[in-house]
Design an enzyme around this catalytic site. Sequence first.
Site, PDB file in Angstrom:
ATOM      1  N   ASN A   1      36.255 -62.551  47.705  1.00 16.66           N
ATOM      2  CA  ASN A   1      37.146 -63.205  46.404  1.00 16.66           C
ATOM      3  C   ASN A   1      36.638 -61.938  44.842  1.00 16.66           C
ATOM      4  O   ASN A   1      35.502 -61.641  44.604  1.00 16.66           O
ATOM      5  CB  ASN A   1      36.184 -64.281  46.341  1.00 16.66           C
ATOM      6  CG  ASN A   1      37.092 -64.937  44.603  1.00 16.66           C
ATOM      7  OD1 ASN A   1      38.205 -64.800  44.110  1.00 16.66           O
ATOM      8  ND2 ASN A   1      36.076 -65.905  44.556  1.00 16.66           N
ATOM      9  N   TRP A   2      37.428 -61.364  45.122  1.00 17.78           N
ATOM     10  CA  TRP A   2      36.964 -60.134  43.727  1.00 17.78           C
ATOM     11  C   TRP A   2      37.143 -60.746  42.685  1.00 17.78           C
ATOM     12  O   TRP A   2      37.721 -60.404  41.637  1.00 17.78           O
ATOM     13  CB  TRP A   2      39.190 -59.071  44.642  1.00 17.78           C
ATOM     14  CG  TRP A   2      38.792 -57.959  45.165  1.00 17.78           C
ATOM     15  CD1 TRP A   2      37.688 -58.371  46.243  1.00 17.78           C
ATOM     16  CD2 TRP A   2      39.466 -57.776  46.103  1.00 17.78           C
ATOM     17  NE1 TRP A   2      38.034 -57.578  47.688  1.00 17.78           N
ATOM     18  CE2 TRP A   2      39.537 -56.834  47.018  1.00 17.78           C
ATOM     19  CE3 TRP A   2      40.808 -56.808  45.608  1.00 17.78           C
ATOM     20  CZ2 TRP A   2      40.121 -56.179  47.963  1.00 17.78           C
ATOM     21  CZ3 TRP A   2      41.529 -55.741  45.893  1.00 17.78           C
ATOM     22  CH2 TRP A   2      40.912 -54.953  47.185  1.00 17.78           C
ATOM     23  N   LYS A   3      37.953 -61.886  42.621  1.00 17.17           N
ATOM     24  CA  LYS A   3      37.944 -62.383  40.745  1.00 17.17           C
ATOM     25  C   LYS A   3      39.066 -62.557  40.285  1.00 17.17           C
ATOM     26  O   LYS A   3      39.816 -61.182  40.808  1.00 17.17           O
ATOM     27  CB  LYS A   3      36.921 -62.457  40.637  1.00 17.17           C
ATOM     28  CG  LYS A   3      36.139 -63.264  41.378  1.00 17.17           C
ATOM     29  CD  LYS A   3      34.790 -64.171  40.926  1.00 17.17           C
ATOM     30  CE  LYS A   3      33.362 -63.976  41.873  1.00 17.17           C
ATOM     31  NZ  LYS A   3      32.243 -65.087  41.495  1.00 17.17           N
TER      32      LYS A   3
ATOM     33  N   HIS B   1      37.500 -73.303  43.194  1.00 19.15           N
ATOM     34  CA  HIS B   1      36.918 -72.648  43.710  1.00 19.15           C
ATOM     35  C   HIS B   1      35.915 -72.910  42.206  1.00 19.15           C
ATOM     36  O   HIS B   1      36.611 -73.351  41.019  1.00 19.15           O
ATOM     37  CB  HIS B   1      37.353 -70.734  43.624  1.00 19.15           C
ATOM     38  CG  HIS B   1      36.005 -70.303  43.071  1.00 19.15           C
ATOM     39  ND1 HIS B   1      35.291 -70.134  42.041  1.00 19.15           N
ATOM     40  CD2 HIS B   1      35.174 -69.285  44.028  1.00 19.15           C
ATOM     41  CE1 HIS B   1      34.275 -69.106  41.916  1.00 19.15           C
ATOM     42  NE2 HIS B   1      33.871 -68.800  43.495  1.00 19.15           N
TER      43      HIS B   1
ATOM     44  N   GLU C   1      34.874 -71.839  39.130  1.00 14.23           N
ATOM     45  CA  GLU C   1      35.679 -71.106  38.792  1.00 14.23           C
ATOM     46  C   GLU C   1      37.272 -72.064  37.823  1.00 14.23           C
ATOM     47  O   GLU C   1      37.337 -72.177  36.402  1.00 14.23           O
ATOM     48  CB  GLU C   1      35.550 -69.628  38.488  1.00 14.23           C
ATOM     49  CG  GLU C   1      34.178 -68.561  38.326  1.00 14.23           C
ATOM     50  CD  GLU C   1      34.670 -67.277  39.668  1.00 14.23           C
ATOM     51  OE1 GLU C   1      35.063 -67.171  39.231  1.00 14.23           O
ATOM     52  OE2 GLU C   1      33.334 -67.688  39.552  1.00 14.23           O
TER      53      GLU C   1
ATOM     54  N   GLU D   1      29.653 -73.890  47.803  1.00 23.08           N
ATOM     55  CA  GLU D   1      29.374 -72.595  47.043  1.00 23.08           C
ATOM     56  C   GLU D   1      28.262 -73.850  46.191  1.00 23.08           C
ATOM     57  O   GLU D   1      28.759 -73.491  45.154  1.00 23.08           O
ATOM     58  CB  GLU D   1      30.244 -71.964  46.403  1.00 23.08           C
ATOM     59  CG  GLU D   1      31.595 -71.078  47.331  1.00 23.08           C
ATOM     60  CD  GLU D   1      31.683 -70.337  46.658  1.00 23.08           C
ATOM     61  OE1 GLU D   1      31.693 -68.757  47.363  1.00 23.08           O
ATOM     62  OE2 GLU D   1      33.216 -69.999  45.908  1.00 23.08           O
TER      63      GLU D   1
ATOM     64  N   GLY E   1      27.064 -66.223  41.378  1.00 22.99           N
ATOM     65  CA  GLY E   1      26.772 -64.719  40.766  1.00 22.99           C
ATOM     66  C   GLY E   1      26.010 -64.615  40.187  1.00 22.99           C
ATOM     67  O   GLY E   1      25.791 -63.902  38.982  1.00 22.99           O
TER      68      GLY E   1
ATOM     69  N   SER F   1      26.250 -65.662  46.112  1.00 21.03           N
ATOM     70  CA  SER F   1      25.169 -64.479  46.002  1.00 21.03           C
ATOM     71  C   SER F   1      24.519 -64.216  47.357  1.00 21.03           C
ATOM     72  O   SER F   1      23.775 -63.103  47.792  1.00 21.03           O
ATOM     73  CB  SER F   1      23.633 -64.624  44.906  1.00 21.03           C
ATOM     74  OG  SER F   1      24.540 -64.973  43.901  1.00 21.03           O
TER      75      SER F   1
ATOM     76  N   GLY G   1      31.887 -63.192  46.480  1.00 25.26           N
ATOM     77  CA  GLY G   1      32.128 -62.468  45.482  1.00 25.26           C
ATOM     78  C   GLY G   1      31.670 -61.003  44.989  1.00 25.26           C
ATOM     79  O   GLY G   1      32.476 -60.368  45.595  1.00 25.26           O
ATOM     80  N   GLY G   2      30.650 -60.673  43.851  1.00 27.82           N
ATOM     81  CA  GLY G   2      30.353 -59.675  43.740  1.00 27.82           C
ATOM     82  C   GLY G   2      30.212 -58.479  44.535  1.00 27.82           C
ATOM     83  O   GLY G   2      30.721 -57.709  44.062  1.00 27.82           O
TER      84      GLY G   2
HETATM   85  C1  PEP Z   1      32.105 -66.801  44.017  1.00 24.91           C
HETATM   86  O1  PEP Z   1      32.717 -66.491  43.743  1.00 24.91           O
HETATM   87  O2  PEP Z   1      33.035 -67.336  45.604  1.00 24.91           O
HETATM   88  C2  PEP Z   1      30.869 -66.476  44.433  1.00 24.91           C
HETATM   89  C3  PEP Z   1      30.108 -66.949  46.120  1.00 24.91           C
HETATM   90  O3  PEP Z   1      30.431 -65.364  43.938  1.00 24.91           O
HETATM   91  P1  PEP Z   1      29.086 -64.250  44.671  1.00 24.91           P
HETATM   92  O4  PEP Z   1      28.841 -64.188  45.843  1.00 24.91           O
HETATM   93  O5  PEP Z   1      29.187 -63.338  43.559  1.00 24.91           O
HETATM   94  O6  PEP Z   1      27.571 -65.005  44.168  1.00 24.91           O
END
Ligand code: PEP
Length: 250
Positions: A8-10, A93, A95, A165, A171, A211, A232-233
């Site tokens: 997930n590049w957001k 998600h 967010e 999640e 994040g 994370s 994500g990140g």
């Molecule tokens: C996400 O946004 O779905 C996520 C898991 O982010 P991160 O890996 O950065 O915690």
Amino acid sequence: MASLVVANWKMNPKTANEAKKIFAGTVAGSKKIKRAQIIICPPSAFLGLFAGKAKKVKLGAQNCHWEEKGAFTGEVSLAQIKDIGCRFVLIGHSERRKLFGETDEMINKKVLAALNFGLTPILCLGETAEEKEEGRTFQVLKDQLEKGLNGVIKKMADKIILAYEPVWAIGTGKVCETCQAEEVNIFLKKAINEKYGRTIANAMPILYGGSVKSDNVLSFIKEAKMSGVLVGGASLDPKEFIKIAQQIDF
Ligand code: PEP
């Protein structure tokens, strides 16, 4: 079942060039992957750049509207994302829930619309830090699951992917303990079993997200018995992302 590794590049890559570099690095690295299925979810603005560009890596969108078309300024439709090669779509998600006011009812409309459109919804669920502290994790997950899947009939349920999640782990670098992830996995499987029966419960992939890095991913698959991860990140760094996929490529 081969692991799913979803990126997930957001809203992160600022330019098409930056997005192309991350994509190219990921596709090049994917040659080392034998079994795991990689799915990349770039921002909608860049989705078209990658349509048909890689067979081994699948494309997903980060969001969709539930209506087929119309006066919904700023939204992206399922028809549009399907037409440019997406087979998956992230729905609900945290967010989107927190920053854009998406309710379980809206999320449910998106899930139903995605299924009717032949796309695979990746339905995201998770408790906030506050809900966890109040001991409400399982109630929150039950609610999100029931409302999110409202009206989804058994015949369609085998197309769904769930992603657990915990919001406090996204994040933040705070990783969910594998024992909690395992408990959630068992809880969600039981809830799906009650709703749709054992065959669907056993087959429905449940991912962990929050994370995830190459040095912690294995425990989510081996100990918590998740079917894969949503990243994500770390997905913005193709080397690290591919390392994650390599760790669970069995
Ligand atoms: C996400 O946004 O779905 C996520 C898991 O982010 P991160 O890996 O950065 O915690």
